[in-house]
Enzyme design. Structure first.
Site, PDB file in Angstrom:
ATOM      1  N   TYR A   1       3.628 -59.393 -27.673  1.00  0.00           N
ATOM      2  CA  TYR A   1       3.934 -58.534 -26.508  1.00  0.00           C
ATOM      3  C   TYR A   1       3.571 -59.297 -25.211  1.00  0.00           C
ATOM      4  CZ  TYR A   1       5.327 -54.497 -23.680  1.00  0.00           C
ATOM      5  OH  TYR A   1       5.970 -53.761 -22.758  1.00  0.00           O
TER       6      TYR A   1
ATOM      7  N   SER B   1       5.515 -56.271 -17.947  1.00  0.00           N
ATOM      8  CA  SER B   1       4.271 -55.390 -18.259  1.00  0.00           C
ATOM      9  C   SER B   1       3.240 -55.988 -17.415  1.00  0.00           C
ATOM     10  CB  SER B   1       4.453 -55.146 -19.553  1.00  0.00           C
ATOM     11  OG  SER B   1       2.974 -54.511 -19.868  1.00  0.00           O
TER      12      SER B   1
END
Length: 317
Positions: free
Chosen positions: A224, A211
Site C-alpha cells: 500500500y 495516503s
C-alpha cells in the site's frame, strides 16, 4: 380689454368702412395661453415618452447581454471508488456543487445507486458505472460513458483503492500485485484516458487520492505504501506534462479518516491511534471532500498543480 382685442375692433371698423366684409367676419382671437399646451402637461407627456424609451432600451440591453454571455455548463466529473467512504463523500460534495457525476464502483452496485439518487435529490445529475479501474478496457468504457452522456470530462478524482495488509516477509506476490494494480496502475490508466480528453479542450483537473502512508510508510503495508508513494511521484510528472494544456494534477493524502473499519476498532486500539494524532480525533470523509471540491472547482486553485496536500490532523508533522 387687451391690446389684441382693441386692435381687432379697430381693424373691423376700418374694414367696414372700406367694404371688406370678409375681414369683419374674422373670429375673435383666442388668448395666447389657450393656444399653447400647458407646460405641466408637456412635462408629463415628455416624462412618459422618456420612461418608455428608457424601458425599451433597458430591455434591448438585457436581451443583448443574455445573448452575449455564454451559458455556463455544469462540470462533468468522474469519481472512482465512489460508492462509500471518502469516495462517496467526494461524489456527494461535487454533486451538491452542481456537477454532473459519474459514480464508479467495483462491487457495491446498490450503494453506488444510492449515491447517485442522493445527488439527483440535490438537483444534480448522476450515473453509475461498474468497472475495475485496473483494467484498461473498463477504464476506456467508463470514460466513453461519461462523454457519450455529457459530451466531455472536466474533472477526474482517482479514489479507488484496496488494502491487503501483512508483514513484508509474509506478503505474497499476489497481494503485492493486487494492491499495485488497483491503487497505482488504476490511477495511471484513468489519468491517461482523461488527459487525452482534456487535452482537446485545453482544460481539466485531476485529483489523485493517495495516503499519509505513502509519505511515511507503515508496518504491514509495504504494498500500500509503495502504491501511494507511486501515486505522488506519478502525479508530479503528470502535472508537468499537462501544464502546457492547462491540466492541473494534484494529490490529497488523508490520514486516519472515520470509516466502517475505524468504527470496529476496540477502545484500546482507538485510544492508541488517537494518541498519535495531535488534534486527538479522526478526520471525517467530508473534510477530504471539501479539499477535493476546492481543487476541482475553485478558480482560486487554478494556479495549484503538482502539489501534495496532507489532511491528517498533524499525524505526519
Amino acid at each position: 380689454t387687451t391690446v389684441a382685442a382693441t386692435k381687432l375692433t379697430s381693424l373691423k371698423a376700418t374694414a367696414g368702412k372700406l367694404g371688406y366684409r370678409e375681414i369683419c367676419q374674422v373670429r375673435q382671437w383666442a388668448p395666447l395661453k389657450s393656444a399653447m399646451p400647458h407646460f405641466g402637461m408637456l412635462r408629463c407627456a415628455t416624462s412618459t415618452v422618456v420612461k418608455a424609451q428608457a424601458q425599451a432600451q433597458a430591455t434591448a440591453t438585457e436581451q443583448t447581454t443574455e445573448e452575449a454571455v455564454p451559458k455556463v455548463e455544469s462540470p462533468v466529473v468522474v469519481v472512482t471508488g465512489a460508492s462509500r467512504g471518502i469516495g462517496k463523500a467526494i461524489a456527494l460534495s461535487l454533486g451538491k456543487a452542481g456537477c454532473k457525476v459519474l459514480v464508479n464502483y467495483a462491487r457495491s452496485a446498490k450503494e453506488a445507486e444510492e449515491v447517485s439518487k442522493q445527488i439527483e435529490e440535490y438537483g444534480g445529475e448522476a450515473i453509475t458505472f461498474g468497472g475495475d479501474v485496473s483494467k484498461e478496457a473498463d477504464v476506456d468504457s467508463m470514460m466513453k460513458t461519461a462523454v457519450d452522456k455529457w459530451g466531455t470530462i472536466d474533472v477526474v478524482v482517482n479514489n479507488a483503492g484496496i488494502t491487503r495488509d501483512t508483514l513484508l516477509i509474509r506478503m505474497k506476490k499476489s497481494q503485492w500485485d493486487e494492491v499495485i494494480d488497483l491503487n497505482l496502475t488504476g490511477v495511471f490508466l484513468c489519468t491517461q484516458a482523461a488527459t487525452k480528453i482534456m487535452m482537446k479542450k485545453r482544460k481539466g483537473r485531476i485529483i489523485n487520492i493517495a495516503s499519509v502512508v505513502g509519505l511515511i510508510g507503515n508496518i504491514g503495508q509495504a504494498n500500500y505504501a509503495a502504491a501511494k508513494a507511486g501515486v505522488i511521484g506519478f502525479s508530479k510528472t503528470a502535472a508537468r506534462e499537462g501544464a502546457s494544456r492547462n491540466i492541473n494534477v494534484n494529490v490529497v493524502c488523508p490520514g486516519f479518516i472515520a470509516s466502517d473499519m475505524t468504527a470496529k476498532l476496540g477502545e484500546d486500539m482507538e485510544k492508541k491511534i488517537l494518541g498519535t494524532i495531535p488534534l486527538g480525533r479522526y478526520g471525517q470523509p467530508e473534510y477530504v471532500a471539501g479539499l477535493v471540491e476546492f481543487l476541482a472547482l475553485s478558480p482560486a486553485s487554478s494556479y495549484i498543480t503538482g502539489h501534495t496536500f496532507s489532511i491528517h490532523g498533524g499525524f505526519a508533522i
